[in-house]
Scaffold this motif. Sequence first.
Motif, PDB file in Angstrom:
ATOM      1  N   ASN A 208       7.822  -5.263 -11.302  1.00 42.43           N
ATOM      2  CA  ASN A 208       7.959  -4.471 -10.301  1.00 42.43           C
ATOM      3  C   ASN A 208       8.952  -3.129 -10.817  1.00 42.43           C
ATOM      4  N   ARG A 209      10.088  -3.751 -11.684  1.00 44.71           N
ATOM      5  CA  ARG A 209      10.856  -2.590 -11.809  1.00 44.71           C
ATOM      6  C   ARG A 209      10.747  -2.058 -13.328  1.00 44.71           C
ATOM      7  N   SER A 210       9.336  -2.403 -13.830  1.00 42.70           N
ATOM      8  CA  SER A 210       9.014  -1.971 -15.196  1.00 42.70           C
ATOM      9  C   SER A 210       8.078  -0.680 -15.030  1.00 42.70           C
ATOM     10  N   GLY A 211       8.054  -0.122 -16.176  1.00 46.97           N
ATOM     11  CA  GLY A 211       7.001   1.006 -16.509  1.00 46.97           C
ATOM     12  C   GLY A 211       5.403   0.509 -16.157  1.00 46.97           C
ATOM     13  N   GLN A 212       5.440  -0.837 -16.292  1.00 44.63           N
ATOM     14  CA  GLN A 212       3.872  -1.356 -16.313  1.00 44.63           C
ATOM     15  C   GLN A 212       3.636  -1.512 -14.650  1.00 44.63           C
ATOM     16  N   SER A 213       4.560  -1.425 -13.770  1.00 40.71           N
ATOM     17  CA  SER A 213       4.104  -1.586 -12.387  1.00 40.71           C
ATOM     18  C   SER A 213       3.299  -0.317 -11.947  1.00 40.71           C
ATOM     19  N   LEU A 214       2.278  -0.849 -10.879  1.00 42.70           N
ATOM     20  CA  LEU A 214       1.198  -0.070 -10.555  1.00 42.70           C
ATOM     21  C   LEU A 214       1.682   1.379 -10.060  1.00 42.70           C
ATOM     22  N   THR A 215       2.863   1.386  -9.521  1.00 43.12           N
ATOM     23  CA  THR A 215       3.608   2.464  -9.038  1.00 43.12           C
ATOM     24  C   THR A 215       3.426   3.615 -10.178  1.00 43.12           C
ATOM     25  N   TYR A 216       3.474   3.210 -11.309  1.00 39.02           N
ATOM     26  CA  TYR A 216       3.499   4.227 -12.197  1.00 39.02           C
ATOM     27  C   TYR A 216       2.128   4.373 -13.052  1.00 39.02           C
ATOM     28  N   THR A 217       1.521   3.114 -13.222  1.00 35.26           N
ATOM     29  CA  THR A 217       0.134   2.890 -14.011  1.00 35.26           C
ATOM     30  C   THR A 217      -0.638   3.830 -13.402  1.00 35.26           C
ATOM     31  N   ILE A 218      -0.710   3.840 -11.896  1.00 37.10           N
ATOM     32  CA  ILE A 218      -2.084   4.298 -11.158  1.00 37.10           C
ATOM     33  C   ILE A 218      -1.965   5.730 -11.439  1.00 37.10           C
ATOM     34  N   ASN A 219      -1.041   6.577 -11.915  1.00 41.08           N
ATOM     35  CA  ASN A 219      -1.223   8.018 -12.105  1.00 41.08           C
ATOM     36  C   ASN A 219      -2.290   8.231 -13.053  1.00 41.08           C
ATOM     37  N   SER A 220      -2.560   7.308 -14.044  1.00 43.80           N
ATOM     38  CA  SER A 220      -3.601   7.511 -15.216  1.00 43.80           C
ATOM     39  C   SER A 220      -4.935   6.820 -15.001  1.00 43.80           C
ATOM     40  N   LEU A 221      -5.049   6.192 -13.823  1.00 37.50           N
ATOM     41  CA  LEU A 221      -6.236   5.412 -13.516  1.00 37.50           C
ATOM     42  C   LEU A 221      -7.591   6.293 -13.031  1.00 37.50           C
ATOM     43  N   THR A 222      -8.615   6.106 -13.776  1.00 37.49           N
ATOM     44  CA  THR A 222      -9.849   6.726 -13.242  1.00 37.49           C
ATOM     45  C   THR A 222     -10.874   5.608 -13.558  1.00 37.49           C
TER      46      THR A 222
ATOM     47  N   GLU B 174       0.776  -1.122  -0.038  1.00 42.05           N
ATOM     48  CA  GLU B 174       0.245  -0.159   0.181  1.00 42.05           C
ATOM     49  C   GLU B 174       0.782   1.417   0.059  1.00 42.05           C
ATOM     50  N   GLU B 175       2.366   1.099   0.228  1.00 50.88           N
ATOM     51  CA  GLU B 175       2.978   2.508   0.259  1.00 50.88           C
ATOM     52  C   GLU B 175       3.474   2.970  -1.090  1.00 50.88           C
ATOM     53  N   ASN B 176       3.829   1.743  -2.056  1.00 54.21           N
ATOM     54  CA  ASN B 176       4.445   2.036  -3.430  1.00 54.21           C
ATOM     55  C   ASN B 176       3.838   1.396  -4.381  1.00 54.21           C
ATOM     56  N   GLY B 177       2.648   0.515  -4.160  1.00 52.32           N
ATOM     57  CA  GLY B 177       1.930  -0.294  -5.323  1.00 52.32           C
ATOM     58  C   GLY B 177       2.877  -1.408  -5.813  1.00 52.32           C
ATOM     59  N   LYS B 178       3.883  -1.790  -5.225  1.00 55.63           N
ATOM     60  CA  LYS B 178       4.639  -3.072  -5.721  1.00 55.63           C
ATOM     61  C   LYS B 178       3.987  -4.372  -5.396  1.00 55.63           C
ATOM     62  N   TRP B 179       4.296  -5.297  -5.937  1.00 60.22           N
ATOM     63  CA  TRP B 179       4.195  -6.782  -5.658  1.00 60.22           C
ATOM     64  C   TRP B 179       5.279  -6.977  -4.578  1.00 60.22           C
ATOM     65  N   ALA B 180       4.820  -7.067  -3.532  1.00 62.42           N
ATOM     66  CA  ALA B 180       5.497  -7.431  -2.333  1.00 62.42           C
ATOM     67  C   ALA B 180       5.469  -8.947  -1.881  1.00 62.42           C
ATOM     68  N   THR B 181       6.537  -9.308  -0.984  1.00 63.05           N
ATOM     69  CA  THR B 181       6.753 -10.680  -0.372  1.00 63.05           C
ATOM     70  C   THR B 181       7.406 -10.490   0.606  1.00 63.05           C
ATOM     71  N   THR B 182       7.774 -11.821   1.406  1.00 60.89           N
ATOM     72  CA  THR B 182       8.720 -11.923   2.402  1.00 60.89           C
ATOM     73  C   THR B 182       9.966 -12.801   2.219  1.00 60.89           C
ATOM     74  N   THR B 183      11.041 -12.454   2.985  1.00 57.35           N
ATOM     75  CA  THR B 183      12.179 -13.260   2.986  1.00 57.35           C
ATOM     76  C   THR B 183      12.139 -14.716   3.217  1.00 57.35           C
ATOM     77  N   PHE B 184      10.807 -14.893   3.825  1.00 54.68           N
ATOM     78  CA  PHE B 184      10.622 -16.261   4.344  1.00 54.68           C
ATOM     79  C   PHE B 184      10.743 -17.356   3.247  1.00 54.68           C
ATOM     80  N   TYR B 185      10.082 -16.768   1.762  1.00 50.62           N
ATOM     81  CA  TYR B 185      10.414 -17.592   0.645  1.00 50.62           C
ATOM     82  C   TYR B 185      11.667 -17.469   0.072  1.00 50.62           C
ATOM     83  N   LYS B 186      12.643 -18.293  -0.261  1.00 53.56           N
ATOM     84  CA  LYS B 186      13.987 -18.253  -0.563  1.00 53.56           C
ATOM     85  C   LYS B 186      14.071 -17.874  -2.157  1.00 53.56           C
ATOM     86  N   ASN B 187      13.248 -18.394  -2.916  1.00 57.35           N
ATOM     87  CA  ASN B 187      13.261 -18.367  -4.240  1.00 57.35           C
ATOM     88  C   ASN B 187      12.883 -17.182  -4.995  1.00 57.35           C
TER      89      ASN B 187
END
Length: 528
Positions: free
Chosen positions: A198-212, A176-189
Amino acid sequence: MVRILSSLVAFFSITTLFAQTPSGEIPKLVVGITIDQFRGDYLEMFRHKFGSKGFNRLLNNGLVYSNVYYDFPNLNKASSITTIFTGANPSYHGIMAENRYLVDSNREISSFFDDNYLGNFTTEKLSPLPVKVSTIADELKIASGGQSDIFAFAPDASQALASGGHAASGAFWIEEENGKWATTTFYKNRQPVIDQHNRSGQSLTYTINSLTWRPAIDVNQYDAFPYTRNRYNFQHYLGPDKKDHFRLFKQSPYVNKEVNDMAVRLLESGSLGKRMNPDFLALTFYAGNYEKALDKNYSVEIQDTYYRLDQELGRLLDAIDASVGLKNTLIFVVSTGYFDEQETLPDGMVTSGGDFYPERSQALLNMYLMALYGREQWIKKYYDRQFFFDRKLLEDKKIDLREFQQRAAEFLVQSAGIQDVITSYQMLHGAYNQDVQYYRNGFYKGQSGDLFLRLQPGWRIVDPQSDQNVRVRNNAVVAPVIFFGSDIKPQRIERTIEATEIAPSVAYRLRIRAPNAAEGEILQELFR
């Protein structure tokens, strides 16, 4: 004679076992779809506007049970989804709510908090270890010798961690802070598909700017509610100038597209359902009401939510068919319950209920306990319809806990708005009755409170700690359970099943052990 009887018993036991052995091939992929706030009555009301590839495909060609029941109180997205995937109630799996209260440190934390693990794309420290028992996905991982891939995508961390389980290849949620797909280091892979997104321009971090959010079709077609007076073209800008815009995004139908995009991307990568052992994909969607929609246009917005969800389900089913084949896939769809309703009464309307103020109730109860036991602060906290007592103070004063709880309960039950009060002693040691067992199913020793309040329907809980004032309702909201694909015979069963029956039934279909605390019966219609 004893030997003959023993032989007959053994013969009939073996005959019954073989008769119940699941027929057909083991699916190559299991897709568990949970829908938060999903309502069966809405599904039927809106169905005439749906296409043929989503809900209608599932309903027409699947095994449909008319309703699912959760046998514990105060339903929430964390406890219900954990119950679905473990086949157990909170008294076994340990997840009672989205958050829990720590008495010793007097603070509220996520029910999945784990200080031993860091987050990826999040500052939260979480893990699935607070789930005290195994899940379907865990048992599949064990049965396959670690070869099965397991992925979970959900709007919230609790949903992803509960459905992914302890052995997931990855469990991801929207931060909820950045719109990225987050996970935990509990999962090793590490998962390149998610990292790249997450690092692309398709991330919600950037696309939300134009969402209505606007209606997907002409609003005049949203005609399921005959009492709708204001049917207009709403629009909700979801961009960053809005406070809590990612949280609000997760209450819009666009969150379902975001979850679905990741699922489709994973399916198209060819990594699921292509090996000897089955893989597992868990997805959580949202079908609730938008926080900003608590006005006269709610009926249009909820229909738009279901319309868009139907389209996303169609897209998902097509992707599964293209990648793995629907005939090779076992899909189940289940609601995590409907519990987030905000009720707005018309101006001037007076109901028979009233307002219940937890802080006032706590103050009055503490004054009563002071009169009986001395001038101390006996109550640590009111939290989630529970009272937590200062157990250390009781021990120091050598006060009998059972008597203390009982006297407090007898005082509280006389208060307006309180239907019943059940003590933790009753749940652990009291005589059995149906009400006590119902609350016992939602009780976990060491985490739950001392007193559990059962409030009367129609009363509104006015809690300054929460930004929402909930009005109590005891009526059930029907929500179907659907099984689809993998030689499932289309039929509609007009009965309510227990949420705890889903996990052992899926496990049986996979020919693996049920989760280790699964309490439910196997759904026989799945094997006919």
